[in-house]
Design an enzyme around this catalytic site. Structure first.
Site, PDB file in Angstrom:
ATOM      1  N   HIS A   1     -20.277  -4.702  12.102  1.00 28.93           N
ATOM      2  CA  HIS A   1     -20.303  -6.167  12.198  1.00 28.93           C
ATOM      3  C   HIS A   1     -19.086  -6.712  12.934  1.00 28.93           C
ATOM      4  CE1 HIS A   1     -23.917  -6.764   9.898  1.00 28.93           C
ATOM      5  NE2 HIS A   1     -23.470  -5.899   8.991  1.00 28.93           N
TER       6      HIS A   1
ATOM      7  N   ASN B   1      18.857 -14.466 -13.377  1.00 29.44           N
ATOM      8  CA  ASN B   1      17.607 -13.863 -12.913  1.00 29.44           C
ATOM      9  C   ASN B   1      16.548 -14.947 -13.024  1.00 29.44           C
ATOM     10  OD1 ASN B   1      15.417 -12.212 -12.379  1.00 29.44           O
ATOM     11  ND2 ASN B   1      15.340 -11.370 -14.463  1.00 29.44           N
ATOM     12  N   GLY B   2      15.837 -15.220 -11.928  1.00 30.62           N
ATOM     13  CA  GLY B   2      14.816 -16.271 -11.956  1.00 30.62           C
ATOM     14  C   GLY B   2      14.957 -17.167 -10.739  1.00 30.62           C
TER      15      GLY B   2
ATOM     16  N   ARG C   1      15.022  -2.604 -10.604  1.00 35.83           N
ATOM     17  CA  ARG C   1      14.585  -3.997 -10.502  1.00 35.83           C
ATOM     18  C   ARG C   1      14.852  -4.498  -9.093  1.00 35.83           C
ATOM     19  NH1 ARG C   1      13.770  -5.666 -15.952  1.00 35.83           N
ATOM     20  NH2 ARG C   1      13.223  -7.778 -15.388  1.00 35.83           N
TER      21      ARG C   1
ATOM     22  N   GLU D   1      -6.383   0.733  -3.218  1.00 35.79           N
ATOM     23  CA  GLU D   1      -5.170   1.310  -3.791  1.00 35.79           C
ATOM     24  C   GLU D   1      -4.535   2.321  -2.822  1.00 35.79           C
ATOM     25  OE1 GLU D   1      -3.255   0.409  -5.986  1.00 35.79           O
ATOM     26  OE2 GLU D   1      -2.033   2.153  -6.416  1.00 35.79           O
TER      27      GLU D   1
ATOM     28  N   TRP E   1      17.918  -9.386  -6.081  1.00 35.09           N
ATOM     29  CA  TRP E   1      16.737  -9.399  -5.221  1.00 35.09           C
ATOM     30  C   TRP E   1      16.719 -10.797  -4.622  1.00 35.09           C
ATOM     31  CZ3 TRP E   1      12.004 -12.056  -4.799  1.00 35.09           C
ATOM     32  CH2 TRP E   1      11.059 -11.445  -3.981  1.00 35.09           C
TER      33      TRP E   1
ATOM     34  N   LYS F   1      10.397  -3.195  -9.230  1.00 37.53           N
ATOM     35  CA  LYS F   1       9.462  -2.700 -10.237  1.00 37.53           C
ATOM     36  C   LYS F   1       8.880  -3.838 -11.079  1.00 37.53           C
ATOM     37  CE  LYS F   1       7.489   0.730 -12.422  1.00 37.53           C
ATOM     38  NZ  LYS F   1       6.378   1.403 -11.718  1.00 37.53           N
TER      39      LYS F   1
ATOM     40  N   GLU G   1       3.059   0.337   0.901  1.00 38.82           N
ATOM     41  CA  GLU G   1       4.222   0.211   0.026  1.00 38.82           C
ATOM     42  C   GLU G   1       5.268   1.290   0.319  1.00 38.82           C
ATOM     43  OE1 GLU G   1       3.182   1.104  -4.063  1.00 38.82           O
ATOM     44  OE2 GLU G   1       4.593  -0.379  -4.809  1.00 38.82           O
TER      45      GLU G   1
ATOM     46  N   LYS H   1      -0.784   1.808  -1.444  1.00 35.35           N
ATOM     47  CA  LYS H   1       0.263   2.836  -1.614  1.00 35.35           C
ATOM     48  C   LYS H   1       0.855   3.232  -0.266  1.00 35.35           C
ATOM     49  CE  LYS H   1       0.999   3.703  -5.858  1.00 35.35           C
ATOM     50  NZ  LYS H   1       0.818   2.273  -6.061  1.00 35.35           N
TER      51      LYS H   1
ATOM     52  N   CYS I   1      15.850  -9.489 -10.372  1.00 35.54           N
ATOM     53  CA  CYS I   1      17.272  -9.168 -10.406  1.00 35.54           C
ATOM     54  C   CYS I   1      17.561  -8.502 -11.745  1.00 35.54           C
ATOM     55  CB  CYS I   1      18.109 -10.430 -10.303  1.00 35.54           C
ATOM     56  SG  CYS I   1      17.769 -11.361  -8.813  1.00 35.54           S
TER      57      CYS I   1
HETATM   58  C1  AGP Z   1       2.543  -0.882  -7.629  1.00 38.99           C
HETATM   59  O1  AGP Z   1       2.788   0.323  -6.963  1.00 38.99           O
HETATM   60  C2  AGP Z   1       3.296  -2.004  -7.172  1.00 38.99           C
HETATM   61  N1  AGP Z   1       4.677  -1.705  -7.215  1.00 38.99           N
HETATM   62  C3  AGP Z   1       2.928  -3.429  -7.589  1.00 38.99           C
HETATM   63  O2  AGP Z   1       1.837  -3.806  -6.820  1.00 38.99           O
HETATM   64  C4  AGP Z   1       2.613  -3.731  -9.065  1.00 38.99           C
HETATM   65  O3  AGP Z   1       1.423  -3.120  -9.412  1.00 38.99           O
HETATM   66  C5  AGP Z   1       2.533  -5.270  -9.282  1.00 38.99           C
HETATM   67  O4  AGP Z   1       3.772  -5.854  -9.017  1.00 38.99           O
HETATM   68  C6  AGP Z   1       2.078  -5.649 -10.680  1.00 38.99           C
HETATM   69  O5  AGP Z   1       2.949  -5.160 -11.643  1.00 38.99           O
HETATM   70  P1  AGP Z   1       2.563  -5.021 -13.171  1.00 38.99           P
HETATM   71  O6  AGP Z   1       1.423  -4.076 -13.272  1.00 38.99           O
HETATM   72  O7  AGP Z   1       3.797  -4.513 -13.808  1.00 38.99           O
HETATM   73  O8  AGP Z   1       2.185  -6.370 -13.688  1.00 38.99           O
END
Ligand code: AGP
Length: 607
Positions: free
Chosen positions: A504, A103-104, A28, A481, A77, A602, A488, A485, A2
């Site tokens: 297998h 936040n938390g 965020r 990765e 969030w 983020k 995501e 991506k 948040c």
């Molecule tokens: C990356 O595209 C993602 N948004 C996510 O997996 C991110 O890498 C993860 O939350 C870890 O974040 P950090 O590298 O800021 O610790």
């Protein structure tokens, strides 16, 4: 996750400032937002809306806030309770006197809520945060700091919580544990935020609060208290390069950041690699290499975790150091053997990932050797760890990590080369890698020019909902990765598996609606990969290749994306670039919100 923003200053400026700067915190999260404003006449206005901050702004336009000088705001969030206006922050105490944004996560909120209901409090929302407002009122006997302390003693979990008291509209007060909070000042205006980046453009310096801190802000002064009494907290300065974060000619930040990667790599290597003399420079790594490290454990999450899977390959192959990689969400719950000859590396592209930060603290408390790789100098992780390497990627604005990931991988390769040159690494290999790195930025620029070609392949496959990423050996992190991506950004299902596993069991998943993407950069196992492609083709299913320009069996693939290979250790940078462009174009052509994918934030500041 948040976002919190508060303002204390001039009448009329509170709503404008809070809403404007909440917009900057949307990265965020962005499912709902709310503000609470108070004026000197002790009038309170609470405004909430589901959706983006723009919606809140639209609603606020029909109000007259010209007398309001203090405000707290929040982008949510959702952790407890659905995305509704009632669940939006700010929440208020039973009498309506105290308002809070948070936040938390308050882990013992259910038992506190029962206790408060028994005492006669009424709850409206499903959130854990509402408990804070009611409980604060229960603790308050005339002294804000004392009430905060009593409150903090009763709650468990993580919090950055900011309060206002309508009976004292000349102050803001808050407490912090786990979740980040910073303060900035400019003339007679004072700001509190969950992220210093939201203050860029407003202030030059900011103060970062530490866990356990409680803070009282008035127009004239501020006080930071923790268990030992009043404390001073260091001022941080916003760097010049952090001040530039606009889109420029790009439609999305993600595309802009993908295109920045050649420059990012030059930044990462600047002053660290002398390409002419084939020498490496780093005081930090020099001191690490004196530690007689025999094992490395790497802790990270998400994309950073994938970067480290590549890091493991580099450290084992080039520096000959046994390396384990573990996701930070699991690390803290497993038995840890902290040995003096082991180095713990923590990696984060953002700066506040709660899982990674908690894991780091555990190792530090037990005197383990802690090292971190991070992109933000003033970040929580940066403040806790002892030794570090900055990735120098510059600000990465929205959710999907691209340039920060590439900078992390480059740092790991640099680290492996540095430690390897003092140990075991063959000099010819060392020279060849440095030579390949010296032209890498140019090679990436060349590949970026293929963006339209990749876009047309992405469009061709945009209606498929399942994808298989196939790899062998150290192409695993790249496949993982790619798969992350795609999920995501497009919300399609995808899996990353070794092509060797196909026969297998995993071939059972594939059919005509399930294309496979084979990452086959011409490394030693290319022939094995080709056999797997044949197995898929024998059933007339689709295969896309990520292959070298020199591949002589391009006809095996329905479509392919090519790169000019350099050396095994450096090729991943080029393969990754193709994956970023493919996922970006597919998401964009599907009409997805590329910079703000659903349900993601983020900075993952809660556990
Ligand atoms: C990356 O595209 C993602 N948004 C996510 O997996 C991110 O890498 C993860 O939350 C870890 O974040 P950090 O590298 O800021 O610790």
């Amino acid at each position: 996750m948040c976002g919190i923003f508060s303002y204390l200053g001039r009448p009329g400026n509170a709503s404008k400032s809070v809403i404007e700067w909440l917009k900057r915190l949307e990265y965020r999260w962005y499912d709902s937002a709310g503000i609470c404003l108070v004026n000197h006449e002790k009038h309170v206005q609470i405004l909430k809306s589901v959706g983006r901050v723009l919606e809140l702004k639209r609603r606020s336009d029909s109000y007259d806030f010209s007398t309001y000088h203090v405000g707290i705001g929040h982008t949510r969030w959702a952790t407890h309770g659905k995305v509704t206006e009632t669940n939006c922050h700010p929440h208020y105490s039973d009498s309506g006197r105290f308002m809070v944004v948070h936040n938390g996560i308050i882990e013992n909120y259910a038992e506190l809520k029962s206790m408060l209901i028994e005492k006669g409090c009424t709850f409206y929302s499903e959130t854990d945060t509402e408990v804070l407002a009611k409980l604060y009122e229960d603790c308050y006997t005339g002294d804000h700091m004392q009430a905060l302390e009593l409150l903090a003693n009763q709650i468990s979990g993580a919090y950055g919580m900011v309060f206002i008291d309508k009976e004292h509209p000349d102050r803001i007060f808050w407490a912090k544990k786990g979740s980040p909070l910073v303060i900035g000042f400019w003339n007679e205006e004072q700001f509190v935020s969950s992220d210093y980046r939201s203050l860029i453009g407003l202030i030059d310096n900011y103060i970062v609060l530490e866990d356990g801190d409680m803070f009282l802000l008035t127009p004239e002064t501020y006080t930071v208290l923790n268990t030992i009494g009043t404390v001073d907290r260091m001022k941080h300065t916003i760097l010049e390069e952090e001040k530039v974060a606009d889109l420029g000619v790009y439609p999305h930040f993600m595309l802009k950041e993908i295109f920045e990667q050649p420059d990012v790599l030059q930044n990462v290597f600047r002053g660290r690699i002398d390409f002419e003399n084939h020498s490496l420079h780093s005081d930090t790594l020099e001191s690490i290499s004196q530690l007689s490290i025999e094992k490395i454990t790497i802790v990270a999450s998400g994309t950073s975790y994938h970067a480290w899977l590549l890091g493991k390959y580099y450290l084992e192959e080039l520096a000959n150091i046994q390396t384990d990689v573990i996701v930070s969400t699991e690390f803290k719950y497993k038995k840890q053997f902290i040995n003096s000859n082991e180095l713990y590396i923590f990696v984060s592209q953002s700066w506040e990932t709660a899982d990674t930060l908690d894991s780091l603290k555990i190792v530090k408390e037990r005197w383990g050797h802690v090292f971190w790789i991070v992109n933000v100098p003033g970040s929580s992780i940066a403040r806790v760890a002892a030794q570090w390497l900055f990735t120098r990627a510059g600000i990465e604005v929205w959710v999907a990590s691209t340039k920060a990931f590439v900078a992390q991988v480059a740092c790991f390769l640099f680290m492996a080369l540095y430690l390897g040159k003092n140990r075991w690494l063959d000099y010819k290999k060392y020279r060849a890698i440095l030579d390949a790195l010296s032209t890498l930025s140019e090679d990436m620029r060349f590949l970026l020019a293929k963006t339209e070609e990749i876009r047309s392949i992405a469009i061709k496959y945009q209606n498929y909902r399942n994808f298989f990423y196939l790899w062998r050996s150290h192409e695993l992190p790249i496949a993982m990765e790619w798969s992350l991506k795609l999920k995501e950004l497009t919300y399609c299902h995808s899996e990353a598996y070794s092509s060797g596993e196909l026969k297998h069991w995993s071939i059972a998943l594939i059919d005509e609606n399930f294309p496979s993407i084979m990452i086959n950069g011409g490394w030693p196992l290319a022939m094995k990969n080709n056999s797997s492609v044949e197995e898929i083709r024998a059933r007339s299913w689709k295969v896309i290749g990520i292959i070298s320009d020199y591949d002589t069996q391009k006809n095996l693939y329905d479509d392919y994306m090519c790169f000019t290979p350099t050396i095994e250790e450096v090729n991943p940078f080029l393969e990754i670039l193709l994956l970023q462009l493919f996922s970006y174009h597919m998401a964009n052509s599907l009409g997805r919100d590329v910079d703000k994918p659903r349900n993601l934030a983020k900075s993952v500041t809660v556990e």
